[in-house]
Design an enzyme around this catalytic site. Structure first.
Site, PDB file in Angstrom:
ATOM      1  N   HIS A 278      18.423  14.546  11.822  1.00  0.00           N
ATOM      2  CA  HIS A 278      18.878  13.412  10.717  1.00  0.00           C
ATOM      3  C   HIS A 278      17.533  12.740  10.386  1.00  0.00           C
ATOM      4  O   HIS A 278      16.751  12.399  11.408  1.00  0.00           O
ATOM      5  CB  HIS A 278      19.762  12.566  11.327  1.00  0.00           C
ATOM      6  CG  HIS A 278      19.823  11.237  10.563  1.00  0.00           C
ATOM      7  ND1 HIS A 278      20.401  11.376   9.184  1.00  0.00           N
ATOM      8  CD2 HIS A 278      20.001  10.063  10.666  1.00  0.00           C
ATOM      9  CE1 HIS A 278      20.431  10.059   8.690  1.00  0.00           C
ATOM     10  NE2 HIS A 278      20.406   9.219   9.762  1.00  0.00           N
TER      11      HIS A 278
ATOM     12  N   GLU B 103      29.394   7.922   4.629  1.00  0.00           N
ATOM     13  CA  GLU B 103      29.497   6.525   5.094  1.00  0.00           C
ATOM     14  C   GLU B 103      30.004   5.709   3.965  1.00  0.00           C
ATOM     15  O   GLU B 103      30.175   4.571   3.872  1.00  0.00           O
ATOM     16  CB  GLU B 103      28.067   6.249   5.531  1.00  0.00           C
ATOM     17  CG  GLU B 103      27.848   4.686   6.033  1.00  0.00           C
ATOM     18  CD  GLU B 103      27.528   3.763   4.818  1.00  0.00           C
ATOM     19  OE1 GLU B 103      27.483   2.456   5.206  1.00  0.00           O
ATOM     20  OE2 GLU B 103      27.137   4.138   3.655  1.00  0.00           O
TER      21      GLU B 103
ATOM     22  N   ASP C  35       0.869  -1.064  -0.041  1.00  0.00           N
ATOM     23  CA  ASP C  35      -0.040  -0.003  -0.103  1.00  0.00           C
ATOM     24  C   ASP C  35       1.008   1.221   0.103  1.00  0.00           C
ATOM     25  O   ASP C  35       1.763   1.458   0.841  1.00  0.00           O
ATOM     26  CB  ASP C  35      -0.645   0.121   1.168  1.00  0.00           C
ATOM     27  CG  ASP C  35      -1.880   1.186   1.418  1.00  0.00           C
ATOM     28  OD1 ASP C  35      -1.783   2.026   0.522  1.00  0.00           O
ATOM     29  OD2 ASP C  35      -2.660   1.115   2.247  1.00  0.00           O
TER      30      ASP C  35
ATOM     31  N   CYS D 272      25.950   7.975   9.625  1.00  0.00           N
ATOM     32  CA  CYS D 272      25.152   9.223   9.183  1.00  0.00           C
ATOM     33  C   CYS D 272      25.998  10.639  10.303  1.00  0.00           C
ATOM     34  O   CYS D 272      25.561  11.667   9.963  1.00  0.00           O
ATOM     35  CB  CYS D 272      23.847   8.931   9.394  1.00  0.00           C
ATOM     36  SG  CYS D 272      23.301   7.782   8.309  1.00  0.00           S
TER      37      CYS D 272
HETATM   38  N1  CAA Z   1      -0.607   2.941   5.861  1.00  0.00           N
HETATM   39  C1  CAA Z   1      -0.177   3.736   6.721  1.00  0.00           C
HETATM   40  N2  CAA Z   1       1.020   3.303   7.479  1.00  0.00           N
HETATM   41  C2  CAA Z   1       1.385   2.034   7.282  1.00  0.00           C
HETATM   42  C3  CAA Z   1       0.824   1.203   6.352  1.00  0.00           C
HETATM   43  C4  CAA Z   1      -0.533   1.663   5.675  1.00  0.00           C
HETATM   44  N3  CAA Z   1      -1.111   1.008   4.541  1.00  0.00           N
HETATM   45  N4  CAA Z   1       1.406   0.159   6.526  1.00  0.00           N
HETATM   46  C5  CAA Z   1       2.369   0.088   7.436  1.00  0.00           C
HETATM   47  N5  CAA Z   1       2.191   1.383   7.817  1.00  0.00           N
HETATM   48  C6  CAA Z   1       3.136   1.903   8.875  1.00  0.00           C
HETATM   49  C7  CAA Z   1       3.314   0.837  10.292  1.00  0.00           C
HETATM   50  O1  CAA Z   1       2.435   1.042  11.150  1.00  0.00           O
HETATM   51  C8  CAA Z   1       4.730   1.699  10.658  1.00  0.00           C
HETATM   52  O2  CAA Z   1       4.393   2.881  11.447  1.00  0.00           O
HETATM   53  P1  CAA Z   1       4.777   2.724  13.004  1.00  0.00           P
HETATM   54  O3  CAA Z   1       6.261   2.764  12.849  1.00  0.00           O
HETATM   55  O4  CAA Z   1       4.598   4.260  13.475  1.00  0.00           O
HETATM   56  O5  CAA Z   1       4.323   1.734  13.794  1.00  0.00           O
HETATM   57  C9  CAA Z   1       5.298   2.099   9.360  1.00  0.00           C
HETATM   58  O6  CAA Z   1       4.383   2.077   8.363  1.00  0.00           O
HETATM   59  C10 CAA Z   1       6.602   1.139   8.915  1.00  0.00           C
HETATM   60  O7  CAA Z   1       5.980  -0.076   9.007  1.00  0.00           O
HETATM   61  P2  CAA Z   1       6.877  -1.363   9.497  1.00  0.00           P
HETATM   62  O8  CAA Z   1       7.631  -1.155  10.697  1.00  0.00           O
HETATM   63  O9  CAA Z   1       6.207  -2.689   9.224  1.00  0.00           O
HETATM   64  O10 CAA Z   1       8.116  -1.519   8.353  1.00  0.00           O
HETATM   65  P3  CAA Z   1       9.104  -2.218   7.826  1.00  0.00           P
HETATM   66  O11 CAA Z   1       9.359  -3.416   8.522  1.00  0.00           O
HETATM   67  O12 CAA Z   1       8.962  -2.495   6.491  1.00  0.00           O
HETATM   68  O13 CAA Z   1      10.485  -1.557   8.040  1.00  0.00           O
HETATM   69  C11 CAA Z   1      11.992   0.439   8.461  1.00  0.00           C
HETATM   70  C12 CAA Z   1      10.495   0.077   8.285  1.00  0.00           C
HETATM   71  C13 CAA Z   1      12.410  -0.553   9.779  1.00  0.00           C
HETATM   72  C14 CAA Z   1      12.221   1.771   8.835  1.00  0.00           C
HETATM   73  C15 CAA Z   1      12.897   0.046   7.317  1.00  0.00           C
HETATM   74  O14 CAA Z   1      12.595   0.851   6.387  1.00  0.00           O
HETATM   75  C16 CAA Z   1      14.288  -0.173   7.547  1.00  0.00           C
HETATM   76  O15 CAA Z   1      15.109  -0.959   8.045  1.00  0.00           O
HETATM   77  N6  CAA Z   1      15.069   1.214   7.176  1.00  0.00           N
HETATM   78  C17 CAA Z   1      16.480   1.419   7.121  1.00  0.00           C
HETATM   79  C18 CAA Z   1      17.058   1.581   8.604  1.00  0.00           C
HETATM   80  C19 CAA Z   1      16.615   3.102   9.033  1.00  0.00           C
HETATM   81  O16 CAA Z   1      16.697   3.754   8.166  1.00  0.00           O
HETATM   82  N7  CAA Z   1      16.499   3.252  10.403  1.00  0.00           N
HETATM   83  C20 CAA Z   1      16.526   4.459  10.900  1.00  0.00           C
HETATM   84  C21 CAA Z   1      17.545   4.863  12.224  1.00  0.00           C
HETATM   85  S1  CAA Z   1      19.007   4.292  11.844  1.00  0.00           S
HETATM   86  C22 CAA Z   1      19.897   5.836  11.051  1.00  0.00           C
HETATM   87  O17 CAA Z   1      19.383   6.653  11.231  1.00  0.00           O
HETATM   88  C23 CAA Z   1      21.125   5.830  10.607  1.00  0.00           C
HETATM   89  C24 CAA Z   1      20.809   5.717   9.165  1.00  0.00           C
HETATM   90  O18 CAA Z   1      20.601   6.558   8.674  1.00  0.00           O
HETATM   91  C25 CAA Z   1      20.595   4.398   8.352  1.00  0.00           C
END
Ligand code: CAA
Length: 384
Positions: A234, A80, A30, A112
């Protein structure tokens, strides 16, 4: 002595863009999960003849064109996604921009966080030698494996920041809040071009670092929460900043207003994660805002997985609006060439740094391009 701080900022990004709507359709997700759930709309993808050097040099060129090279004796390049284990990316930039020989150049790394570290070092150099100016470049290509939860949080971009005494934009205040914890939330071993990440752990590690840095800032005599008009964070994905800030407001007992943060998200929602450059691209978005921020205090938070966080504050200079380049970043973002998911994935597969001799096709319209690898060494040139 006059204050020290940020004299000017310029932004660059990749030649291409992938719309997250297209990725969502391909993956059967979605689109609201991306737009609302993680708070991202698109991400920049470098052309085959772009990398951190070409983006960093493009951003730095804007600053040199505006301010010249007088007083620049230091170039700090934070990244990085370095292209060489030994040679600093800033040395290539030094050559491309024709900077004077009497300049020191070094690369900094801590995920970062490196951009904030570079700005802190720059502030220290300028405080000691106020006639000097330091060119800080923060540039990254955020690469995760395809078909992983992190795929939609990739991106590419650069920020160049000129640090000086008596700055035009923001005077940075002396107190800083710092926080380090050894956490395996995101890392990239030397044999990988894509990061490994424990996404959930990275979210809690970021939040802990933000609150920890806040507490340290308070101990260091930093301002009260109510005396900070705007925060910029960030932004690995913009929802991350919202989560962290909500936690801070609970911690200090303040009301939470999401709309206060949103303006700092406008460019990052489009570039995707730019690692070291992310905070500074958020700051550029805030300064480009129509609201008058003159005299207001800003909080700037950097987080680098692994993990290090730092929160600093700065006061916006009275005449900053005369020095902004509003519309410049927006036009860069609008000029990007869209990719299909197949084309993006093909570029992703060929995106790793390599020592094999190969010429790169001429694609980018940015000022500088990565010409290819010859005799194992990377070569860069002006695009025209
Ligand atoms: N409509 C609206 N919202 C929805 C939705 C829909 N249809 N379906 C899901 N969502 C929401 C979920 O409820 C969730 O919200 P909350 O976190 O508020 O509960 C959000 O979308 C994400 O859903 P998931 O947790 O299920 O997502 P995911 O498992 O696919 O992974 C993530 C999300 C962990 C961020 C992943 O993208 C990831 O690993 N990213 C890379 C790591 C990252 O950026 N980490 C951030 C801190 S690390 C950092 O800062 C250093 C750096 O730069 C890397």
């Amino acid at each position: 002595m006059t204050g020290v701080g940020i004299h000017d900022i310029a932004i660059a990004t990749g030649h291409h863009v992938l719309e997250l709507d297209d990725l969502a359709e391909r993956l059967g997700v979605d689109p609201a999960k991306y737009h609302v759930g993680i708070g991202q709309d698109a991400f920049s993808v470098p052309a085959p003849d772009e990398d951190i050097v070409t983006m960093g040099a493009a951003a730095a060129k804007e600053l040199i064109d505006r301010h010249g090279v007088d007083g620049i004796r230091t170039v700090l390049f934070a990244t990085e996604s370095g292209v060489d284990q030994s040679k600093a990316a800033g040395v290539y930039v030094h050559g491309l921009l024709g900077l004077p020989k009497a300049v020191r150049v070094v690369e900094l790394k801590q995920a970062c966080y490196g951009g904030m570290a570079a700005v802190q070092l720059a502030l220290g150099i300028v405080a000691r030698a106020p006639h000097e100016r330091v060119l800080v470049i923060a540039a990254d290509v955020a690469r995760y494996d395809v078909d992983t939860p992190a795929e939609p949080t990739q991106g590419a971009g650069a920020a160049a920041i000129l640090v000086s005494a008596d700055p035009d934009l923001i005077e940075i205040e002396p107190a800083a809040g710092v926080y380090t914890a050894d956490v395996d939330d995101f890392w990239r071993p030397n044999d990988r071009s894509t990061a490994l990440v424990d996404g959930r752990l990275s979210v809690s590690a970021y939040v802990n670092a933000f609150v920890g840095a806040w507490d340290d800032l308070a101990e260091q005599g930093g301002p009260a929460y109510d005396d900070i008009a705007r925060f910029v964070h960030h932004q690995p994905f913009t929802k991350m900043a919202i989560k962290a800030h909500r936690k801070l407001t609970q911690h200090v007992g303040a009301p939470f207003d999401e709309s206060d943060l949103a303006i700092g998200f406008t460019y990052n929602r489009q570039t995707g994660n730019t690692y070291t450059a992310s905070l500074w691209i958020g700051l550029a978005a805030l300064l480009d805002l129509d609201d008058d921020l003159a005299g207001e205090r800003l909080g700037l938070f950097s987080y680098g997985s692994g993990s290090v966080g730092e929160l600093i504050t700065g006061v916006v200079r009275p005449d900053y609006r005369e020095h902004r380049r509003t519309g410049r970043v927006r036009s860069l973002l609008e000029a990007r060439v869209p990719l299909t998911v197949d084309a993006y994935r093909e570029l992703h597969a060929g995106g790793a740094a390599t020592s094999e001799d190969v010429e790169r096709p001429r694609v980018t319209t940015a000022p500088f391009r990565f010409a290819g690898v010859r005799g194992g060494a990377r070569h860069y040139e002006a695009s025209a």
